[in-house]
Design an enzyme around this catalytic site. Structure first.
Site, PDB file in Angstrom:
ATOM      1  CG  MET A  39       6.354  20.975  83.309  1.00  0.00           C
ATOM      2  SD  MET A  39       7.571  21.689  82.188  1.00  0.00           S
ATOM      3  CE  MET A  39       9.065  20.935  82.856  1.00  0.00           C
ATOM      4  CG  ASP A  97      -1.853  17.887  96.499  1.00  0.00           C
ATOM      5  OD1 ASP A  97      -1.744  18.998  96.057  1.00  0.00           O
ATOM      6  OD2 ASP A  97      -2.680  17.051  96.525  1.00  0.00           O
TER       7      ASP A  97
HETATM    8  O1  RIB Z   1      -4.284  16.723  94.609  1.00  0.00           O
HETATM    9  C1  RIB Z   1      -4.920  15.310  94.989  1.00  0.00           C
HETATM   10  C2  RIB Z   1      -5.986  15.670  95.601  1.00  0.00           C
HETATM   11  O2  RIB Z   1      -7.061  16.445  94.901  1.00  0.00           O
HETATM   12  C3  RIB Z   1      -6.846  14.386  96.244  1.00  0.00           C
HETATM   13  O3  RIB Z   1      -6.373  14.097  97.472  1.00  0.00           O
HETATM   14  C4  RIB Z   1      -8.413  15.088  96.274  1.00  0.00           C
HETATM   15  O4  RIB Z   1      -8.681  14.887  97.665  1.00  0.00           O
HETATM   16  C5  RIB Z   1      -8.493  16.279  95.553  1.00  0.00           C
HETATM   17  O5  RIB Z   1      -8.291  17.512  96.521  1.00  0.00           O
END
Ligand code: RIB
Length: 306
Positions: free
Chosen positions: A221, A252
């Site tokens: 969040m 990520d």
């Molecule tokens: O989550 C970020 C990512 O989303 C970026 O690196 C871009 O490439 C997309 O995939």
């Protein structure tokens, strides 16, 4: 091998802008950065940087970006035996716009990522069977995601599914077969059709997924922290307040670091706490993978916080 990431790679073309141009308008933007990205590759790099042995199943194009993408993965020690080139396809590319409040808007052109097929999962069977965790996102074809979930189930390997970018076509029969479902709030909203303004609403939307059969829903969040919801309980881990300059790839960063700590000792709450710190540090620097901290950085940061 600790972790297999089956997913995308992109070349991030990041423009730092004052504001978005209107239709027909030309505006000057203060800065630009090119870097390696893609949700799959970002998660692989985050896990590798914090200490996991990672393999990546992904596809690059046959353009000038391909070799650089492979070399970049290998520079973090990521196994690229099952990273291959697609002739006639471009590599994945992501034009990204980051505003002065550090918020981003992302376009993706999937290119070679669209050619990652279910057979590519099976081709890696022997190496994949030896992994402790499979990590998936949605920048590759859904049948490949489904095959990877099945593969995990067949071989008793836990699966993390990050439904990003959110796809309404996602088949919940497969979602229920993943062990950890990790959306952000907006993905949760799109996938459930429920409001996500307040913590209560987020909890309610996540609970609907639990009722459908998803065991662990972990909602990232942003500044409001992370909520872990199961049928039995819900827990929120607060975010760290930092001076954010670029939030691209923070989700990520969270997933890669969470994967690492989950594989290390299976303690979900501890993994969420470590990943929250890792993601917080990532937003204090520009870029996606280039903003990810090292184990030492995270240690120092947490020491200062205590
Ligand atoms: O989550 C970020 C990512 O989303 C970026 O690196 C871009 O490439 C997309 O995939």
């Amino acid at each position: 091998m600790d972790i297999a990431v089956i997913g995308s790679n992109m070349v991030d073309l990041i423009s730092y802008i004052d504001k978005m141009p209107k239709e027909g308008e030309t505006l000057e933007a203060p800065d630009f950065k090119i870097g390696c990205g893609g949700k799959g590759a970002n998660q692989a790099v985050a896990a590798a940087k914090i200490g996991s042995k990672v393999m990546m199943i992904t596809k690059v194009g046959d353009d000038l970006f391909a070799e650089n993408t492979i070399q970049n993965l290998e520079s973090f020690g990521i196994d690229t035996e099952f990273t291959s080139k697609v002739s006639g396809a471009s590599s994945g590319v992501a034009p990204i716009f980051v505003d002065p409040e550090s918020k981003n808007r992302i376009l993706i052109i999937k290119g070679a990522n669209q050619h990652l097929m279910p057979e590519d999962v099976d081709r890696a069977t022997e190496k994949l069977k030896a992994c402790s965790l499979i990590v998936l996102q949605l920048e590759i074809p859904l049948p490949t995601v489904y095959r990877a979930i099945e593969f995990g189930n067949e071989h008793g390997i836990p699966v993390i599914l990050n439904p990003a970018p959110a796809s309404k076509d996602l088949d919940f029969d497969y979602v229920c077969k993943s062990d950890f479902f990790i959306p952000n709030e907006s993905e949760l909203e799109i996938l459930t059709g429920m409001p996500v303004e307040s913590d209560e609403q987020i909890r309610a939307a996540a609970s609907v997924l639990n009722e459908k059969g998803v065991t662990n829903v972990i909602v990232t969040m942003g500044i409001r922290g992370v909520m872990w919801v199961t049928k039995e309980k819900s827990q929120t881990v607060e975010s760290h307040k930092v001076a954010a300059i670029d939030t691209t790839g923070a989700g990520d960063a969270f997933i890669g670091c969470f994967a690492h700590f989950f594989v290390k000792n299976g303690d979900v709450l501890h993994a969420i706490k470590m990943a929250t710190a890792f993601a917080a540090l990532s937003v204090t620097k520009r870029g996606t993978q280039s903003s990810y901290p090292t184990t030492e950085d995270v240690g120092e940061f947490l020491k200062l916080r205590v």
